[in-house]
Motif scaffolding. Structure first.
Motif, PDB file in Angstrom:
ATOM      1  N   ASN A 271       0.875  -1.170   0.000  1.00 24.17           N
ATOM      2  CA  ASN A 271       0.000   0.000   0.000  1.00 24.17           C
ATOM      3  C   ASN A 271       0.920   1.229   0.000  1.00 24.17           C
ATOM      4  N   PRO A 272       0.845   2.069  -1.057  1.00 22.19           N
ATOM      5  CA  PRO A 272       1.830   3.156  -1.160  1.00 22.19           C
ATOM      6  C   PRO A 272       1.706   4.211  -0.060  1.00 22.19           C
ATOM      7  N   ASP A 273       0.590   4.218   0.652  1.00 14.95           N
ATOM      8  CA  ASP A 273       0.441   5.200   1.735  1.00 14.95           C
ATOM      9  C   ASP A 273       0.991   4.669   3.047  1.00 14.95           C
ATOM     10  N   GLU A 285       1.307  -0.819  -4.956  1.00 16.08           N
ATOM     11  CA  GLU A 285       2.541  -0.458  -5.662  1.00 16.08           C
ATOM     12  C   GLU A 285       3.488  -1.659  -5.701  1.00 16.08           C
ATOM     13  N   ARG A 304       6.626   2.584  -8.122  1.00 14.89           N
ATOM     14  CA  ARG A 304       5.482   3.513  -8.285  1.00 14.89           C
ATOM     15  C   ARG A 304       4.416   2.946  -9.204  1.00 14.89           C
ATOM     16  N   LEU A 306       1.381   0.642 -10.356  1.00 15.66           N
ATOM     17  CA  LEU A 306       0.262   0.028  -9.640  1.00 15.66           C
ATOM     18  C   LEU A 306      -0.205  -1.243 -10.343  1.00 15.66           C
ATOM     19  N   ARG A 329       1.203   4.781 -12.943  1.00  9.80           N
ATOM     20  CA  ARG A 329       2.088   5.000 -11.796  1.00  9.80           C
ATOM     21  C   ARG A 329       1.308   5.757 -10.741  1.00  9.80           C
ATOM     22  N   SER A 330       1.666   5.545  -9.486  1.00 15.08           N
ATOM     23  CA  SER A 330       0.934   6.265  -8.437  1.00 15.08           C
ATOM     24  C   SER A 330       1.106   7.768  -8.645  1.00 15.08           C
ATOM     25  N   ASP A 331       2.243   8.196  -9.250  1.00 16.40           N
ATOM     26  CA  ASP A 331       2.413   9.637  -9.468  1.00 16.40           C
ATOM     27  C   ASP A 331       1.763  10.135 -10.772  1.00 16.40           C
ATOM     28  N   MET A 333      -1.457   9.876 -11.081  1.00 16.92           N
ATOM     29  CA  MET A 333      -2.846  10.125 -10.706  1.00 16.92           C
ATOM     30  C   MET A 333      -3.175  11.607 -10.816  1.00 16.92           C
ATOM     31  N   ASN A 340     -10.107  11.565  -7.713  1.00 16.13           N
ATOM     32  CA  ASN A 340      -8.869  10.911  -8.168  1.00 16.13           C
ATOM     33  C   ASN A 340      -9.114  10.139  -9.461  1.00 16.13           C
ATOM     34  N   PHE A 342      -7.104   8.121 -12.934  1.00 17.11           N
ATOM     35  CA  PHE A 342      -5.925   7.704 -13.691  1.00 17.11           C
ATOM     36  C   PHE A 342      -6.218   7.824 -15.188  1.00 17.11           C
TER      37      PHE A 342
END
Ligand code: ADP
Ligand code: ZN
Length: 438
Positions: A271-273, A285, A304, A306, A329-331, A333, A340, A342
């Motif tokens: 989980n990236p968070d 991620e 990064r 997903l 990629r998470s970045d 978004m 949110n 993608f």
């Protein structure tokens, strides 16, 4: 399904317990290598990982801290190198658009292992030495060019190092040499198809049967579109320069997810968070540890990207787990008026509509306090730009379908077939003009 062929039958079908034991053995070696590098040497010791003896099982992987792209930049140029400089024979750098390039170094063995993984990946799609392979991707620092080049030669295919761009020349080469297999980004393959129609190249004049498409996210509908239009099989290819490049994960003939070559990489989904492991099968991620490179060992690298693991085994008999299609990629978004989003979610919707052409662009800009979000898309070749009634109906259809699926209300602009810009390398799907206003 055609008969399944394995490049390394034993390794590709190694029982899971043996595969994991092999991973532990190789991880210990990579930790030893890493301890010799200036950056990891200090970091690992700080985390109490002082020798490979600290790694007894795969659970011990969690004792190793994560590595990020920024760490690589901080360690530029030689902070992650574990061998004497004289033993390095090549470097590749990420195609990143800004800042310090993330650079990876290879010794002779590293190049040989990468070439073998590439050959294994290509072979898994059913290619043989009888194939003629046109590598329509950028050569140079980008790993996609040389990576596929050497792998295809290892399989024994006839390789045409055509590089990217210039579709007219590409068609000539396909016809002259009887190309059967292509490699390109999915956006370039779509462009090739548009150009083929435009230039009147008959499908019958080509011997194409397969293509490898990767380096950027694309949807299942896009794959089906390319396959239908060009009448070929398309296989998803995933990799990143930090992990050698392509051949990290590749689809087999079953085309149902990408086998992560687990004798060369350890994959985790987090989980990236929270940075905690994701639940089995849950999207998160991808974190990779490289087990096949000595010169630049990278451990627990945060990609990064997903994705998730499929939980069930593949029909091909390989035991290496499969990754789902990477959604972005998470970045990547986008946050549009608080929602949110993608870019891949948009692609999924529009590429499923046959009235829509092969190219699209997303533009986000400021409109007072709000964000304005426009989807520009080409119309299909059968739609005439002077029929306002049909165009308006199509616009409304795209807008409504997008609104239902992504809950953001976009403006839709239609463009003539073949008129939106095409990148030679990775497609630039998003123009975020809000950043200019800050
Ligand atoms: P950069 O990080 O500068 O783009 P790379 O060329 O190493 O440089 O790009 C690797 C990245 O490209 C991956 O991390 C991933 O985001 C994307 N990518 C590569 N292959 C695929 C694929 N098959 N599907 C989706 N994204 C992909
Ligand atoms: Zn498979």
């Amino acid at each position: 399904m055609p008969e399944i062929q394995y490049w390394e039958p034993d390794l590709e079908r190694l029982p899971r317990t043996e595969l994991e034991a092999l991973q532990v053995k190789k991880l210990r070696k990579s930790v030893e290598d890493a301890l010799r590098t200036p950056v990891y040497g200090e970091r690992l010791r700080k985390h109490g990982v002082t020798s490979s003896d600290c790694i007894k099982s795969l659970d011990d992987l969690r004792r190793i801290p994560f590595t990020t792209k920024n760490d690589l930049r901080d360690g530029f140029p030689y902070g992650f190198v574990s061998v004497p400089k004289d033993d390095i024979i090549r470097l590749h750098a990420s195609s990143g658009t800004t800042g310090i390039p993330t650079t990876i170094y290879f010794n002779k063995g590293d190049i040989a292992r990468w070439r073998n993984n590439m050959a294994r990946s290509i072979f898994a799609t059913g290619c043989t030495k009888s194939d003629v392979f046109q590598n329509m991707i950028t050569y140079g620092m980008f790993t996609g060019g040389l990576g596929f080049h050497y792998g295809a030669e290892e399989v024994g295919m006839l390789v045409i190092p055509s590089g990217a761009g210039n579709t007219a020349k590409q068609f000539r080469m396909m016809q002259d040499y009887g190309t059967t297999v292509l490699h390109a980004t999915p956006s370039f393959l779509l462009h090739v198809e548009s150009k083929m129609r435009e230039e009147g190249v008959a499908r019958d004049s080509l011997k194409l049967r397969k293509a490898f498409a990767g380096a950027e996210p694309y949807s299942e509908d896009t794959r089906r579109r390319i396959e239908g239009l060009l009448n070929i099989d398309v296989y998803n290819s995933y990799g990143l320069s930090e992990m050698n490049g392509p051949s990290v994960a590749f689809e087999c003939q079953c085309k149902s997810g990408l086998h992560l070559w687990e004798d060369s990489y350890i994959g985790e989904i987090i989980n990236p968070d929270t940075l905690e492991p994701a639940k089995e099968g849950e999207l998160g991620e991808l974190v990779l540890s490289c087990l096949c490179r000595e010169a630049t060992p990278l451990l627990r690298y945060r990609t990064r990207d997903l994705t998730a693991f499929y939980t069930e085994p593949c029909a091909c008999g390989r035991t290496h787990r499969r990754l789902r299609r990477i959604t972005g990629r998470s970045d990547d978004m986008l946050i549009i008026n608080g929602v949110n989003l993608f870019p891949s979610q948009i692609e999924e919707v529009i590429m499923a509509m046959k009235e829509v052409g092969n190219n699209y662009l997303i533009v986000v800009e400021k409109d007072g306090a709000l964000d304005r979000f426009t989807v520009k898309t080409e119309v299909g070749p059968d739609i005439f730009m002077d029929d306002a009634r049909i165009l308006n109906a199509l616009k409304e259809k795209i807008r409504k379908t997008l609104q239902t699926s992504i809950t953001v209300n976009p403006r839709v602009e239609l463009h003539e077939n073949g008129s939106l810009p095409v990148a030679e390398g990775k497609a630039k799907r998003v123009q975020d003009l809000r950043l200019k206003d800050i």
